[in-house]
Structures are given as structure tokens and as C-alpha cells.
Scaffold this motif. Sequence first.
Motif, short mmCIF file in Angstrom:
data_model
loop_
_atom_site.label_atom_id
_atom_site.label_comp_id
_atom_site.label_asym_id
_atom_site.label_seq_id
_atom_site.Cartn_x
_atom_site.Cartn_y
_atom_site.Cartn_z
N LYS A 1 0.84 -1.19 0.00
CA LYS A 1 0.00 0.00 0.00
C LYS A 1 0.88 1.25 0.00
N GLY A 2 0.50 2.23 -0.81
CA GLY A 2 1.23 3.50 -0.85
C GLY A 2 2.34 3.54 -1.87
N VAL A 3 2.68 2.42 -2.51
CA VAL A 3 3.78 2.39 -3.49
C VAL A 3 3.26 2.93 -4.82
N ASP A 4 3.98 3.90 -5.37
CA ASP A 4 3.59 4.51 -6.64
C ASP A 4 4.29 3.84 -7.82
N LYS A 5 5.61 3.64 -7.72
CA LYS A 5 6.39 3.00 -8.77
C LYS A 5 7.47 2.13 -8.13
N ALA A 6 7.94 1.13 -8.89
CA ALA A 6 9.03 0.27 -8.42
C ALA A 6 9.90 -0.08 -9.61
#
Length: 514
Positions: A450-455
Motif C-alpha cells: 500500500k502506498g507504493v507509486d512505482k518500483a
Amino acid sequence: MTDILIIVIGLVVGLAIGFFAGMPIVKKQNQAQANLLLEEAKTKAESIKQSKMLESKEKYLTLKSEYDKDVQRRNSELQNSEMRIKQKEQSLEDKLRGVKQKETDLDRLKQQVSSHQQALEKKDQDIEQVRQQQIKMLEKVANLSAEEAKAQMIEAVKADAHTEAISQSKIIIEEAKLNATRDAKRVVLQTIQRTAAETAIENTVTVFNLDNDDVKGRIIGREGRNIRALEAATGIEIIVDDTPEAIVLSGFDPVRREIARLSLHRLVADGRIHPARIEEVVEKTKKDLEQEIIEIGQRTVIDLGITGLHPELIRIVGRMRYRSSYGQNLLKHSREVANLCATMASEFGLNAKLAKRAGLLHDIGKVPEDDAETPHALLGMKWAEKYGEHPEVVNAIGAHHDEIEMTSMLSPIIQACDAISGSRPGARREDTEQYIKRLKDLEGLAMSFKGVDKAFAIQAGRELRVMVDSDKATDAEADNLSFEISQRIMKEMIYPGQIKITVIREKRAVNFAK
């Protein structure tokens, strides 16, 4: 004659009288013996009767105890079953109540959302009316329409931007002239680094070929004692399967695999295979291989013209002969990197001898005997520092996978030449689909939080950079996210070496002064 007859008759008469006179005495004796035997028989019968009765009672009590236990066990199982059924019924009732409550809450939320939407639509209409009124008022005051004002502003901004751009371009050109040589070297090195391609393929087995399958039985031994002794002595798992005329030596330590291979070769050639002989041959093979490792290291440094290397580093260089990196022999790879580094350093006007030394030693951390947790670049740097290598060599070894900061021009040269040697055609085995899948799985795992925009998986999967939305996660939550991702990766994924997880949370506030 008459006298004899009389005597005979007398004897006969005497005998008859004696016989009839002794019969009552014999009868009395026989009667006494019979009575005695009868009494003994009665006593024994009574004893047997008592023992049989006791046995019957004990058997009855045992059977009764077992029956009582069985009844008690069945009663207990019935009670447990009834309790579990009651608990399930209660759980189902609770879930049903929860579902009904959620349905009620959902209906209420729908009503609230509908009312909010209507209110927002009305506010949008009001705002649009106010905006149109303001535009009309501004046009009336300025004696200009909105389109005319916009066109004048664009022209003014273009003129200012053109003037500023010319000024900045002159400054950039002057700086480029002053730093042309340094920038050219940096650009060349970065370009070479970006062409590097890496994969990850582990090589952990050695196949030992046999002349015929009869040798397999001798290697296994009676009840497997020979193969157990060989595994205990070498620390290698020996796999004997249906593969014709071959057995597999499996283990992560390539030197141990080589010891097991050489020991098996000697045992098969000698023909005497038993536990005592196995231990003797393995011990002798270890000593011979250790000496051969030192000789390989010495020949390598002599061929490359490297002098003053610590004996322990020479031994480590020799051990690289029995280690593969992504299917490429580590010693051949290191020799190739050393020659490339010397050539590139000469072109850049740097110390070619130091570059060759660093190129040979850059992967010594891949042959540890005990410390398998430390990244190989940092472990190699620690060894080089311990055995008195030049600080530039130490930094080049530690920084060739960006584990530490580069402090000299020698470090990016080592990194670039390592990439060139590993990525040239035919140098390493490649499994592109598996490699790409591992990177995608790595990024997908990070995106599941949760909360991750890009990886982004970079450094051939050695580093995972995670961008989080600053509005959805605090700094403390970013710290926890980095730890949680690392734990998930360790539990769910298979990967070589280590993976660095970097979580980036950036808050940007942008405004304009007009």
C-alpha cells in the motif's frame, strides 16, 4: 525218595502259608500309598482351581478397564464434536450479522455519496458562473479580451526566456571548454557502463562419468556405507540415479566438489573402495589440491606481470579457478578484466599496473570459505585492505557494484571492464526469460504494498528502488516499508547474493511568482 517228596511238599505248604499270611500287610501298604496320592491330587487340583480363578478375575478386570476407557474416549470425542459444531454455528451467526451490518452501512454510504455528488454539481455550477462574471469584469476594466491578454503575456514570456537561454548557453559553453577533458572521460566511462548486461545462473553440480554402471554399486558400498563416508569426508551430496554411466556431485562449494571429483577418480582407478581408504584418499586430495591452488595463483600473477601480492591473495586467486560466475570461469574472467583495465587505464593516462592489479582482484570476494553473507564486493575490499593493497585498488574492488562510493577514476574503469567481460557474446550462459521474470516478480512484489507509486529493479536485480506517494505514506512508514519488502523477498523469492531495497519519499512544493 519218600523223604525228598515229604520235604518238597513241606516247602510248598510253607510257601503257601507265607503268601496268604503276607497278603493283608501288602494290601494295607498299597491302601496307604493310594490314600497319599489321592490327597496330593486333591491339593494340586485345589491349587490349579485357585490360580485359574485368579487369572479369570484379572482378565475380567483388564477387559472391563479397556472397555471403560474406550467408552470414556468416545464420550470425549462426542463432546468435542458437539463443541466444535456449536463454535462453527456461533461463528456463522457472527459473520451473518457482520454481513447484514455491512450491507446497512453500504446503503447509508451510497445515500451520502449521492447527496455529496449533487452538492458538488451545484457548487461547480456556482463557481463557473462566478468565473464568467469575473472574466467579464476584467475585460471591461482592461479594455482587452481574454484572448488578447493571453497573447500579450505569451510574447513577453518568450522574449524573457530567449534572453535568459542565450545567457545560460554562453555560461555552459565556457564551463564545458574548461572541463572538456574530464567530462569526456566521464562520458566515455558512463557509456561503457550502460552497455553492460548481466544475468544470474548458478552452477552447483559436477557430473562424474563412469566406465560402466557396475562401479556405482562399489561406490555405494554395503548398505550405503561407502557413499556416506565419502559425503561425510567431502561435505558434498552424491546423487546416484538412473543416469547411465554417471553420478552427480552436488554442493555450493566448488573446491569441495573438485575434491570429491578427484577423490572419486583416484578411488575408482585404485579399485579399493571402503570407508578407511576413502578418508585417506580425501585427505591426500585436499593437500594436493591446496598446493595446486597456490601454484595456479602464482602462475597467474607471473603471467600478468603482477608483483608483491600477498601469499594469501595468491591462494585466493588460485581458488577462483574452481569458481564460475554466471557460467563463466571466474579466473578467466578476472584475467580478462585485468588486461582490459590495463589497456583502458593506459588510454586515459592512468596507472596501468594498479588497474591490472585491481582487475585481477575485483571478484576475490566470490570465493569465501566461511563468510557467505557479506556481498562479494565488500568482502573482497576487506581482504584487499587487510593484506595491504593500494587504497585505489581497495576502493575499486568495493565499488565495482556500487556497494560504496567511487573515489578515483580507477573504480569506474574496473566496473566498466567487468561489465564488458561479462556481457561479450559467448562469455556467460543466458536465460533471458527467467532473468526478465525475476525482475518483474521483484517489481510486482514491491507494487503489492500500500502506498507504493512505482518500483524499479536495477543493477541486474541487485537493487530495488521503490517510489512512494508522499501523501499516502509518512517517513516512518517508508522506513517500515523498506523492512517489510526485504522480509517478503527473503521468504518468497530465490535470488543470488543480496538485494538492496531503497524506498524514496519526496515532497515537492511548486509555485510561481508572477
